[in-house]
Enzyme design. Structure first.
Site, PDB file in Angstrom:
ATOM      1  N   PRO A  20     -83.883 -10.442   1.668  1.00 21.79           N
ATOM      2  CA  PRO A  20     -82.940 -10.972   0.666  1.00 21.79           C
ATOM      3  C   PRO A  20     -81.671 -10.248   0.340  1.00 21.79           C
ATOM      4  O   PRO A  20     -81.886  -9.168   0.378  1.00 21.79           O
ATOM      5  CB  PRO A  20     -83.861 -11.058  -0.756  1.00 21.79           C
ATOM      6  CG  PRO A  20     -84.892 -10.019  -0.322  1.00 21.79           C
ATOM      7  CD  PRO A  20     -85.147  -9.906   1.201  1.00 21.79           C
ATOM      8  N   ASN A  21     -80.672 -11.096  -0.001  1.00 25.17           N
ATOM      9  CA  ASN A  21     -79.453 -10.705  -0.285  1.00 25.17           C
ATOM     10  C   ASN A  21     -78.639  -9.986   0.614  1.00 25.17           C
ATOM     11  O   ASN A  21     -77.266  -9.581   0.494  1.00 25.17           O
ATOM     12  CB  ASN A  21     -79.426  -9.580  -1.762  1.00 25.17           C
ATOM     13  CG  ASN A  21     -80.098 -10.304  -2.741  1.00 25.17           C
ATOM     14  OD1 ASN A  21     -79.634 -11.580  -2.980  1.00 25.17           O
ATOM     15  ND2 ASN A  21     -81.282  -9.968  -3.280  1.00 25.17           N
ATOM     16  N   ARG A  28     -69.958  -8.014  -1.203  1.00 19.89           N
ATOM     17  CA  ARG A  28     -70.166  -7.501  -2.343  1.00 19.89           C
ATOM     18  C   ARG A  28     -70.734  -5.963  -2.351  1.00 19.89           C
ATOM     19  O   ARG A  28     -71.189  -5.663  -1.187  1.00 19.89           O
ATOM     20  CB  ARG A  28     -71.368  -7.902  -3.312  1.00 19.89           C
ATOM     21  CG  ARG A  28     -71.141  -9.602  -3.680  1.00 19.89           C
ATOM     22  CD  ARG A  28     -70.385  -9.686  -5.208  1.00 19.89           C
ATOM     23  NE  ARG A  28     -70.364 -11.159  -5.431  1.00 19.89           N
ATOM     24  CZ  ARG A  28     -69.595 -11.955  -5.083  1.00 19.89           C
ATOM     25  NH1 ARG A  28     -68.652 -11.670  -3.839  1.00 19.89           N
ATOM     26  NH2 ARG A  28     -69.704 -13.073  -5.492  1.00 19.89           N
ATOM     27  N   TYR A  33     -73.027  -0.626   0.747  1.00 19.85           N
ATOM     28  CA  TYR A  33     -73.315  -1.677   1.810  1.00 19.85           C
ATOM     29  C   TYR A  33     -72.446  -1.781   3.067  1.00 19.85           C
ATOM     30  O   TYR A  33     -72.705  -2.287   4.087  1.00 19.85           O
ATOM     31  CB  TYR A  33     -73.985  -2.837   1.591  1.00 19.85           C
ATOM     32  CG  TYR A  33     -75.126  -2.759   0.511  1.00 19.85           C
ATOM     33  CD1 TYR A  33     -76.564  -1.910   1.222  1.00 19.85           C
ATOM     34  CD2 TYR A  33     -75.324  -3.255  -0.709  1.00 19.85           C
ATOM     35  CE1 TYR A  33     -77.509  -1.813   0.422  1.00 19.85           C
ATOM     36  CE2 TYR A  33     -76.473  -3.072  -1.541  1.00 19.85           C
ATOM     37  CZ  TYR A  33     -77.571  -2.459  -1.060  1.00 19.85           C
ATOM     38  OH  TYR A  33     -78.588  -2.340  -1.880  1.00 19.85           O
ATOM     39  N   ASN A  84     -85.115  -4.952   8.157  1.00 21.43           N
ATOM     40  CA  ASN A  84     -84.563  -4.522   6.909  1.00 21.43           C
ATOM     41  C   ASN A  84     -85.201  -5.531   5.845  1.00 21.43           C
ATOM     42  O   ASN A  84     -84.398  -6.605   5.786  1.00 21.43           O
ATOM     43  CB  ASN A  84     -82.787  -4.556   6.680  1.00 21.43           C
ATOM     44  CG  ASN A  84     -82.574  -3.950   5.600  1.00 21.43           C
ATOM     45  OD1 ASN A  84     -83.360  -3.869   4.389  1.00 21.43           O
ATOM     46  ND2 ASN A  84     -81.171  -3.487   5.280  1.00 21.43           N
ATOM     47  N   ALA A  87     -85.040  -5.733  -0.756  1.00 22.12           N
ATOM     48  CA  ALA A  87     -86.013  -5.354  -1.764  1.00 22.12           C
ATOM     49  C   ALA A  87     -87.413  -5.664  -1.714  1.00 22.12           C
ATOM     50  O   ALA A  87     -88.404  -5.023  -2.287  1.00 22.12           O
ATOM     51  CB  ALA A  87     -85.639  -6.096  -3.084  1.00 22.12           C
ATOM     52  N   GLU A 108     -88.151  -0.060  10.972  1.00 24.57           N
ATOM     53  CA  GLU A 108     -87.480  -0.276   9.788  1.00 24.57           C
ATOM     54  C   GLU A 108     -86.330   0.236   9.192  1.00 24.57           C
ATOM     55  O   GLU A 108     -86.122   1.360   9.645  1.00 24.57           O
ATOM     56  CB  GLU A 108     -88.547   0.128   8.475  1.00 24.57           C
ATOM     57  CG  GLU A 108     -88.125  -0.040   7.025  1.00 24.57           C
ATOM     58  CD  GLU A 108     -89.130   0.691   6.107  1.00 24.57           C
ATOM     59  OE1 GLU A 108     -90.168   1.193   6.446  1.00 24.57           O
ATOM     60  OE2 GLU A 108     -88.978   0.774   4.928  1.00 24.57           O
ATOM     61  N   HIS A 110     -82.557   0.752   6.726  1.00 26.32           N
ATOM     62  CA  HIS A 110     -82.161   0.538   5.468  1.00 26.32           C
ATOM     63  C   HIS A 110     -80.731   0.985   5.536  1.00 26.32           C
ATOM     64  O   HIS A 110     -80.326   2.187   6.029  1.00 26.32           O
ATOM     65  CB  HIS A 110     -82.622   1.311   4.005  1.00 26.32           C
ATOM     66  CG  HIS A 110     -84.217   0.886   4.188  1.00 26.32           C
ATOM     67  ND1 HIS A 110     -84.551  -0.570   3.623  1.00 26.32           N
ATOM     68  CD2 HIS A 110     -85.456   1.179   4.576  1.00 26.32           C
ATOM     69  CE1 HIS A 110     -85.803  -0.596   3.579  1.00 26.32           C
ATOM     70  NE2 HIS A 110     -86.080   0.307   4.194  1.00 26.32           N
ATOM     71  N   ILE A 111     -79.791   0.157   5.079  1.00 24.64           N
ATOM     72  CA  ILE A 111     -78.383   0.687   5.259  1.00 24.64           C
ATOM     73  C   ILE A 111     -78.178   1.727   4.421  1.00 24.64           C
ATOM     74  O   ILE A 111     -77.473   2.713   4.906  1.00 24.64           O
ATOM     75  CB  ILE A 111     -77.534  -0.641   4.810  1.00 24.64           C
ATOM     76  CG1 ILE A 111     -77.790  -1.813   5.726  1.00 24.64           C
ATOM     77  CG2 ILE A 111     -75.916  -0.125   4.863  1.00 24.64           C
ATOM     78  CD1 ILE A 111     -77.132  -2.993   5.278  1.00 24.64           C
ATOM     79  N   SER A 112     -78.419   1.612   2.975  1.00 22.39           N
ATOM     80  CA  SER A 112     -78.292   2.632   2.092  1.00 22.39           C
ATOM     81  C   SER A 112     -79.363   3.755   2.220  1.00 22.39           C
ATOM     82  O   SER A 112     -80.614   3.487   2.891  1.00 22.39           O
ATOM     83  CB  SER A 112     -78.229   2.308   0.844  1.00 22.39           C
ATOM     84  OG  SER A 112     -79.533   1.731   0.398  1.00 22.39           O
ATOM     85  N   ARG A 117     -81.346   7.079  -4.216  1.00 22.54           N
ATOM     86  CA  ARG A 117     -81.139   5.912  -5.273  1.00 22.54           C
ATOM     87  C   ARG A 117     -82.140   6.083  -6.267  1.00 22.54           C
ATOM     88  O   ARG A 117     -82.906   7.085  -6.364  1.00 22.54           O
ATOM     89  CB  ARG A 117     -80.850   4.618  -4.465  1.00 22.54           C
ATOM     90  CG  ARG A 117     -79.691   4.571  -3.409  1.00 22.54           C
ATOM     91  CD  ARG A 117     -79.514   3.417  -2.788  1.00 22.54           C
ATOM     92  NE  ARG A 117     -79.223   2.355  -3.854  1.00 22.54           N
ATOM     93  CZ  ARG A 117     -79.100   1.075  -3.434  1.00 22.54           C
ATOM     94  NH1 ARG A 117     -79.282   0.664  -2.319  1.00 22.54           N
ATOM     95  NH2 ARG A 117     -78.788   0.047  -4.456  1.00 22.54           N
TER      96      ARG A 117
HETATM   97  O1  CA2 Z   1     -80.304  -0.191   1.887  1.00 27.62           O
HETATM   98  C1  CA2 Z   1     -80.986  -1.264   2.275  1.00 27.62           C
HETATM   99  O2  CA2 Z   1     -80.621  -1.897   3.491  1.00 27.62           O
HETATM  100  C2  CA2 Z   1     -81.719  -1.981   1.227  1.00 27.62           C
HETATM  101  O3  CA2 Z   1     -82.884  -2.347   2.091  1.00 27.62           O
HETATM  102  C3  CA2 Z   1     -80.962  -3.013   0.722  1.00 27.62           C
HETATM  103  C4  CA2 Z   1     -81.872  -3.728  -0.360  1.00 27.62           C
HETATM  104  C5  CA2 Z   1     -82.472  -2.831  -1.374  1.00 27.62           C
HETATM  105  O4  CA2 Z   1     -83.057  -3.748  -2.280  1.00 27.62           O
HETATM  106  C6  CA2 Z   1     -83.223  -1.889  -0.693  1.00 27.62           C
HETATM  107  O5  CA2 Z   1     -83.764  -0.899  -1.915  1.00 27.62           O
HETATM  108  C7  CA2 Z   1     -82.312  -0.894   0.396  1.00 27.62           C
HETATM  109  C8  CA2 Z   1     -80.925  -4.995  -1.091  1.00 27.62           C
HETATM  110  C9  CA2 Z   1     -80.199  -5.782  -0.089  1.00 27.62           C
HETATM  111  C10 CA2 Z   1     -78.858  -6.262  -0.932  1.00 27.62           C
HETATM  112  O6  CA2 Z   1     -77.935  -6.475   0.026  1.00 27.62           O
HETATM  113  C11 CA2 Z   1     -76.796  -6.672  -0.696  1.00 27.62           C
HETATM  114  C12 CA2 Z   1     -75.579  -6.694   0.140  1.00 27.62           C
HETATM  115  C13 CA2 Z   1     -74.301  -6.676  -0.343  1.00 27.62           C
HETATM  116  C14 CA2 Z   1     -73.889  -7.086  -1.426  1.00 27.62           C
HETATM  117  C15 CA2 Z   1     -75.131  -7.162  -2.371  1.00 27.62           C
HETATM  118  C16 CA2 Z   1     -76.293  -6.944  -2.041  1.00 27.62           C
END
Ligand code: CA2
Length: 157
Positions: A20-21, A28, A33, A84, A87, A108, A110-112, A117
């Site tokens: 998701p997202n 954003r 990200y 990935n 959430a 697995e 995760h970008i961040s 965090r």
């Molecule tokens: O760091 C990651 O890749 C996450 O999987 C990203 C998830 C977050 O809930 C995980 O804790 C870590 C959120 C993805 C949201 O992606 C966005 C990208 C651009 C703008 C807004 C949201």
């Protein structure tokens, strides 16, 4: 006598799944990200996999059920999964269960750096199944995951 060789990859296909997202990548929160869009990431994954003679199928959904259906499909259609889960990483036993029914390598991504965090991002259900976890390497993490998968699906032992 030569060393035993693992079976060649069955399909030569890696599923790259985004939760998701992640469709908002590059649009954003670039401070977290980055600036690359999901389409940019998918093109980079395609070319990385191609360099190993592998194919990728890149899929993104905001829906848990859809991700689970793709993980089920991967049982027949893929040698490995790079995921990935967004959430859902922190909430979804259902995605963990689906991954547990998949036999190939799971990485697995995760970008961040989820460990830098909020506390709730430090727990991952998916990590209970993942063979490797990459976090905090930006979108390069997907390419590192493909490097790892390429090694695992073509390795001799
Ligand atoms: O760091 C990651 O890749 C996450 O999987 C990203 C998830 C977050 O809930 C995980 O804790 C870590 C959120 C993805 C949201 O992606 C966005 C990208 C651009 C703008 C807004 C949201």
């Amino acid at each position: 006598m030569g060393r035993k060789r693992k079976a060649d990859p069955v399909t030569g296909t890696i599923y790259v799944l985004n939760g998701p997202n992640l469709n908002l990548l590059g649009k954003r929160q670039p401070e977290i990200y980055g600036h690359e869009t999901l389409a940019d990431v998918e093109i980079a994954c395609l070319s990385q996999a191609e360099s190993y003679g592998l194919e990728v199928r890149c899929l993104q959904s905001n829906a848990e059920a859809q991700l689970i259906d793709w993980i089920h499909a991967a049982r027949e259609e893929a040698d490995a999964i790079v995921i990935n889960p967004g959430a859902f990483t922190h909430t979804s036993i259902a995605i963990l269960d689906a991954l547990n029914a998949f036999e190939g390598p799971v990485i697995e991504v995760h970008i961040s750096n989820v460990h830098k965090r909020e506390e709730f991002r430090r727990h991952s259900y998916v990590s209970l199944r993942a063979d490797g976890v990459i976090a905090g390497c930006g979108t390069q993490g997907y390419l590192l995951a493909i490097d790892r998968v390429a090694k695992l699906v073509t390795a001799t032992n």
